[in-house]
Design a protein around this motif. Sequence first.
Motif, PDB file in Angstrom:
ATOM      1  N   GLU A 243       0.817  -1.206   0.000  1.00  0.00           N
ATOM      2  CA  GLU A 243       0.000   0.000   0.000  1.00  0.00           C
ATOM      3  C   GLU A 243       0.854   1.262   0.000  1.00  0.00           C
ATOM      4  N   ALA A 244       2.095   1.122   0.472  1.00  0.00           N
ATOM      5  CA  ALA A 244       2.995   2.276   0.494  1.00  0.00           C
ATOM      6  C   ALA A 244       3.245   2.827  -0.908  1.00  0.00           C
ATOM      7  N   VAL A 245       3.078   2.001  -1.940  1.00  0.00           N
ATOM      8  CA  VAL A 245       3.220   2.479  -3.323  1.00  0.00           C
ATOM      9  C   VAL A 245       2.168   3.544  -3.613  1.00  0.00           C
ATOM     10  N   ARG A 246       0.934   3.301  -3.145  1.00  0.00           N
ATOM     11  CA  ARG A 246      -0.107   4.324  -3.294  1.00  0.00           C
ATOM     12  C   ARG A 246       0.175   5.513  -2.393  1.00  0.00           C
ATOM     13  N   GLY A 247       0.815   5.258  -1.258  1.00  0.00           N
ATOM     14  CA  GLY A 247       1.198   6.348  -0.371  1.00  0.00           C
ATOM     15  C   GLY A 247       2.204   7.291  -1.000  1.00  0.00           C
ATOM     16  N   GLU A 248       2.970   6.775  -1.968  1.00  0.00           N
ATOM     17  CA  GLU A 248       3.958   7.604  -2.682  1.00  0.00           C
ATOM     18  C   GLU A 248       3.399   8.172  -3.979  1.00  0.00           C
ATOM     19  N   GLY A 249       2.106   7.943  -4.260  1.00  0.00           N
ATOM     20  CA  GLY A 249       1.485   8.613  -5.400  1.00  0.00           C
ATOM     21  C   GLY A 249       0.855   7.736  -6.458  1.00  0.00           C
ATOM     22  N   ALA A 250       1.056   6.411  -6.412  1.00  0.00           N
ATOM     23  CA  ALA A 250       0.447   5.534  -7.424  1.00  0.00           C
ATOM     24  C   ALA A 250      -1.075   5.636  -7.352  1.00  0.00           C
ATOM     25  N   ARG A 251      -1.733   5.486  -8.518  1.00  0.00           N
ATOM     26  CA  ARG A 251      -3.187   5.644  -8.590  1.00  0.00           C
ATOM     27  C   ARG A 251      -3.833   4.397  -9.200  1.00  0.00           C
ATOM     28  N   LEU A 252      -5.005   4.065  -8.672  1.00  0.00           N
ATOM     29  CA  LEU A 252      -5.810   2.983  -9.234  1.00  0.00           C
ATOM     30  C   LEU A 252      -6.654   3.529 -10.383  1.00  0.00           C
ATOM     31  N   VAL A 253      -6.585   2.844 -11.525  1.00  0.00           N
ATOM     32  CA  VAL A 253      -7.362   3.268 -12.693  1.00  0.00           C
ATOM     33  C   VAL A 253      -8.112   2.073 -13.269  1.00  0.00           C
ATOM     34  N   ASP A 254      -9.252   2.352 -13.912  1.00  0.00           N
ATOM     35  CA  ASP A 254      -9.981   1.262 -14.561  1.00  0.00           C
ATOM     36  C   ASP A 254      -9.528   1.128 -16.013  1.00  0.00           C
ATOM     37  N   ASP A 255     -10.198   0.253 -16.758  1.00  0.00           N
ATOM     38  CA  ASP A 255      -9.753  -0.018 -18.128  1.00  0.00           C
ATOM     39  C   ASP A 255     -10.039   1.134 -19.084  1.00  0.00           C
ATOM     40  N   THR A 256     -10.785   2.147 -18.640  1.00  0.00           N
ATOM     41  CA  THR A 256     -11.008   3.330 -19.489  1.00  0.00           C
ATOM     42  C   THR A 256     -10.097   4.481 -19.102  1.00  0.00           C
ATOM     43  N   ASN A 287     -16.394  -7.194 -15.153  1.00  0.00           N
ATOM     44  CA  ASN A 287     -15.490  -7.387 -16.301  1.00  0.00           C
ATOM     45  C   ASN A 287     -14.733  -6.120 -16.688  1.00  0.00           C
ATOM     46  N   HIS A 288     -14.428  -5.295 -15.686  1.00  0.00           N
ATOM     47  CA  HIS A 288     -13.601  -4.114 -15.920  1.00  0.00           C
ATOM     48  C   HIS A 288     -12.296  -4.278 -15.140  1.00  0.00           C
ATOM     49  N   PRO A 289     -11.190  -4.584 -15.824  1.00  0.00           N
ATOM     50  CA  PRO A 289      -9.912  -4.739 -15.128  1.00  0.00           C
ATOM     51  C   PRO A 289      -9.506  -3.456 -14.407  1.00  0.00           C
ATOM     52  N   VAL A 290      -8.707  -3.627 -13.360  1.00  0.00           N
ATOM     53  CA  VAL A 290      -8.195  -2.495 -12.585  1.00  0.00           C
ATOM     54  C   VAL A 290      -6.671  -2.545 -12.608  1.00  0.00           C
ATOM     55  N   TYR A 291      -6.078  -1.368 -12.748  1.00  0.00           N
ATOM     56  CA  TYR A 291      -4.624  -1.269 -12.840  1.00  0.00           C
ATOM     57  C   TYR A 291      -4.105  -0.286 -11.795  1.00  0.00           C
ATOM     58  N   LEU A 292      -2.878  -0.514 -11.374  1.00  0.00           N
ATOM     59  CA  LEU A 292      -2.187   0.447 -10.531  1.00  0.00           C
ATOM     60  C   LEU A 292      -1.189   1.193 -11.405  1.00  0.00           C
ATOM     61  N   PRO A 296       3.319   8.052 -11.320  1.00  0.00           N
ATOM     62  CA  PRO A 296       3.535   9.201 -10.436  1.00  0.00           C
ATOM     63  C   PRO A 296       4.562   8.972  -9.328  1.00  0.00           C
ATOM     64  N   VAL A 297       5.050   7.728  -9.141  1.00  0.00           N
ATOM     65  CA  VAL A 297       5.935   7.419  -8.015  1.00  0.00           C
ATOM     66  C   VAL A 297       7.377   7.770  -8.365  1.00  0.00           C
ATOM     67  N   PRO A 298       7.997   8.723  -7.652  1.00  0.00           N
ATOM     68  CA  PRO A 298       9.391   9.066  -7.931  1.00  0.00           C
ATOM     69  C   PRO A 298      10.334   7.962  -7.458  1.00  0.00           C
ATOM     70  N   ASN A 299      11.359   7.676  -8.238  1.00  0.00           N
ATOM     71  CA  ASN A 299      12.394   6.700  -7.870  1.00  0.00           C
ATOM     72  C   ASN A 299      11.792   5.351  -7.453  1.00  0.00           C
ATOM     73  N   TYR A 314       6.933 -10.325 -14.286  1.00  0.00           N
ATOM     74  CA  TYR A 314       5.738 -10.566 -15.100  1.00  0.00           C
ATOM     75  C   TYR A 314       5.569  -9.542 -16.217  1.00  0.00           C
ATOM     76  N   HIS A 315       6.651  -8.804 -16.485  1.00  0.00           N
ATOM     77  CA  HIS A 315       6.749  -7.926 -17.664  1.00  0.00           C
ATOM     78  C   HIS A 315       5.743  -6.776 -17.628  1.00  0.00           C
ATOM     79  N   PHE A 316       5.577  -6.178 -16.432  1.00  0.00           N
ATOM     80  CA  PHE A 316       4.761  -4.976 -16.307  1.00  0.00           C
ATOM     81  C   PHE A 316       5.644  -3.818 -15.879  1.00  0.00           C
ATOM     82  N   THR A 317       5.332  -2.656 -16.404  1.00  0.00           N
ATOM     83  CA  THR A 317       6.143  -1.485 -16.070  1.00  0.00           C
ATOM     84  C   THR A 317       5.282  -0.392 -15.436  1.00  0.00           C
ATOM     85  N   ASN A 318       4.626   0.416 -16.260  1.00  0.00           N
ATOM     86  CA  ASN A 318       3.904   1.577 -15.732  1.00  0.00           C
ATOM     87  C   ASN A 318       2.531   1.243 -15.159  1.00  0.00           C
ATOM     88  N   LYS A 319       1.805   0.333 -15.804  1.00  0.00           N
ATOM     89  CA  LYS A 319       0.467  -0.028 -15.337  1.00  0.00           C
ATOM     90  C   LYS A 319       0.429  -1.517 -15.014  1.00  0.00           C
TER      91      LYS A 319
END
Length: 518
Positions: A243-256, A287-292, A296-299, A314-319
């Motif tokens: 959860e600390a990742v969201r504490g540093e600025g990461a945001r939950l977004v839907d598939d849109t 049936n709407h995937p959710v991404y983190l 926005p997370v520095p460093n 698992y080959h994920f970077t930004n989302k």
Amino acid sequence: MRKNDVIIVGSGVGALQLAVHLPTQLNVRIITKSYINNNNSYLAQGGVAAAVAPNDHPYLHYADTLEAGRQINDHASVYQLAEEAPRIIEELRRFHCKLDTNDINELQLGKEGAHSQARIVHGGGDQTGASIVDCLLNKISSNVRVNENELVYDLLVNEEGRCYGVKTFDENEEVHTLTAPHVVLATGGCGELYTFTSNSIQSTGEGIALAYWAGAKVKDMEFIQFHPTLLYTNGKTRGLITEAVRGEGARLVDDTGNYLMDGVHPMGDLAPRHIVAQTIFHSLKNNHPVYLDLTPVPNFEQRFPTVAKLCRKYHFTNKVPVAPGAHFLMGGIETDQRGSTSVPGLYVIGEAACTGIHGANRLASNSLLEGLIYGKRLAHYIKNQKREFNIKLVPKHKPPVNLPSHRLPEIKEIQGQMMENAGIIRHEKSLQRHLSWIESFKLDQWLRVDFAKLSKKQWTTIAMLQTSLLITRAALERTESRGGHYRSDYPFESENWVREHTVQCIKEMRGNYEPAKS
């Protein structure tokens, strides 16, 4: 062979803290069913909550804990915890625990969900649990012996109702009996009862079953916290994203691309965990995937090396696609504020205990804190007890019973049934269906068998069924939604339940159950 003064079952932070603070003249034995550092504590990413910042105060920590726990916490216990937290951090620093600091040796503090202040002390970025476990292992004295790869399958209880030892299977499934005047369960939670979980594979909830079978009261088992953000791909969860990742600025977004938590809660992405987890769950069900979104997370790589490694694997970077998974048990074996249970000689600390600290939903990073505080507190209590072991070493008589002929379920079946029927969203129909499914395996017959005749797998399955049954019964009894317990047929909090708890206890013989509301 030296006599045991204290037997500790489990090897997480609570167990190690207890062992470190017990007097060196006591003979202490730690029994762990895997290796000493294979546990949830070692995997813990976030940190330890403590009001150590100049603009923070234990009262604010206390208030945040009550709000997350939906006000059914034990208020006095919560305040004591918040007040002791800064001293625990000072002690870790004296122990040279590797905590993250800035250039002038001030602690770096993160922020997590439902905290009003930045108060999360962390180590190695997102390797706090490993930092603390390694630190405590280095402090263990020679009076502490460790039995690895040994499974405790029964607690010895005499005719007077006192616990005086344990029976175990070693790695070759040979049976051993060990006695001590003080038996401590620090066996962790039960995340492995569910298909999706952040927990170590060791977290099967057997400590709850052991204490229940020995006669201890079990409390608030309906309250299971589901962590909102586990990496989710190909229908499986692959690991925790703190959860600390969201504490540093990461945001939950839907598939849109819309921010998922906007308009859901005033704290947005850092809302209490049950709210975020339920919101993600509903989106996935539709049936709407959710991404983190990590951009926005520095460093990011430096601050969260464990999470970054997981994402690369698992080959994920930004989302990163996410889903909720079972994370923490707020209920457990009922204890007082030193860890004593309703069974003399039996103590419980850590996640397996229900101390009243967490209420209906644990505040982020209060779990390592609880283990550290209660481990030290119990050590102080045991230190002041008489060392003589004048306990009647005669177990309760149990007549021999043949093994039942009917099958036990596969562990994957239990996990699937629990996820579907007693998971994030519950309903009377699904819970009743699940209860009938568990009862179809005639658990009461298995509980009358001499456990020494079982294999480790059979015994583990029986223990998992027992803990699943305790969760299901409690979830049926609490006819409201509160914290980690959400009933779609009772979707709101009820004033009738604000001071009520679900309590279950067993009668004289294993297999005779007596649920009770207190």
